[in-house]
Scaffold this motif. Structure first.
Motif, PDB file in Angstrom:
ATOM      1  N   GLU A  84       0.904   4.097  -2.942  1.00 31.92           N
ATOM      2  CA  GLU A  84       0.741   5.521  -2.658  1.00 31.92           C
ATOM      3  C   GLU A  84       1.897   6.321  -3.260  1.00 31.92           C
ATOM      4  OE1 GLU A  84       0.462   8.572   1.152  1.00 31.92           O
ATOM      5  OE2 GLU A  84       0.225   6.426   1.474  1.00 31.92           O
ATOM      6  N   ARG A 100       1.382   6.455  -7.045  1.00 36.70           N
ATOM      7  CA  ARG A 100       0.308   7.405  -7.413  1.00 36.70           C
ATOM      8  C   ARG A 100       0.797   8.839  -7.310  1.00 36.70           C
ATOM      9  NH1 ARG A 100      -2.942   3.612  -4.654  1.00 36.70           N
ATOM     10  NH2 ARG A 100      -2.725   4.745  -2.711  1.00 36.70           N
ATOM     11  N   ASN A 101       1.497   9.169  -6.230  1.00 37.92           N
ATOM     12  CA  ASN A 101       2.006  10.537  -6.053  1.00 37.92           C
ATOM     13  C   ASN A 101       3.043  10.884  -7.104  1.00 37.92           C
ATOM     14  OD1 ASN A 101       0.365  10.967  -3.817  1.00 37.92           O
ATOM     15  ND2 ASN A 101       1.931  10.330  -2.375  1.00 37.92           N
ATOM     16  N   GLU A 118       0.837  -1.201   0.000  1.00 30.58           N
ATOM     17  CA  GLU A 118       0.000   0.000   0.000  1.00 30.58           C
ATOM     18  C   GLU A 118       0.871   1.251   0.000  1.00 30.58           C
ATOM     19  OE1 GLU A 118      -2.779   2.557  -0.583  1.00 30.58           O
ATOM     20  OE2 GLU A 118      -3.140   0.419  -0.712  1.00 30.58           O
ATOM     21  N   LYS A 119       1.965   1.233   0.758  1.00 30.10           N
ATOM     22  CA  LYS A 119       2.897   2.370   0.738  1.00 30.10           C
ATOM     23  C   LYS A 119       3.514   2.544  -0.647  1.00 30.10           C
ATOM     24  CE  LYS A 119       4.378   2.527   5.558  1.00 30.10           C
ATOM     25  NZ  LYS A 119       5.513   2.380   6.482  1.00 30.10           N
TER      26      LYS A 119
END
Length: 74
Positions: A64, A67-68, A60-61
């Protein structure tokens, strides 16, 4: 495909699996599947749950971050 070999008890802990990437409209879905097996009498199931939770948190990290990073390049 992925495989991990722990530094501690490598003969008792095995984990492996694969990644799949699927187009979904303008997005890409990443699916991670695998198998974790811990052969420690009385503790195997508990350790397996801990490893799964840690793997989920780590991916999940990574998602993220990705995505960023992609958003910053648009």
């Amino acid at each position: 495909t992925w495989t991990t070999t722990p530094q501690v008890l490598p003969d008792k802990v095995k984990s492996s699996g694969d990644f799949r990437f699927t187009a979904s409209g303008s997005d890409v879905l990443r699916t991670v599947s695998g198998e974790i097996e811990v052969k420690i009498f009385g503790l195997g199931g508990l350790v397996e749950k801990f490893i799964v939770a840690d793997v989920e948190k780590s991916y999940e990290k990574a998602a993220e971050f990705t995505r960023n990073w992609l958003a910053s390049k648009r």
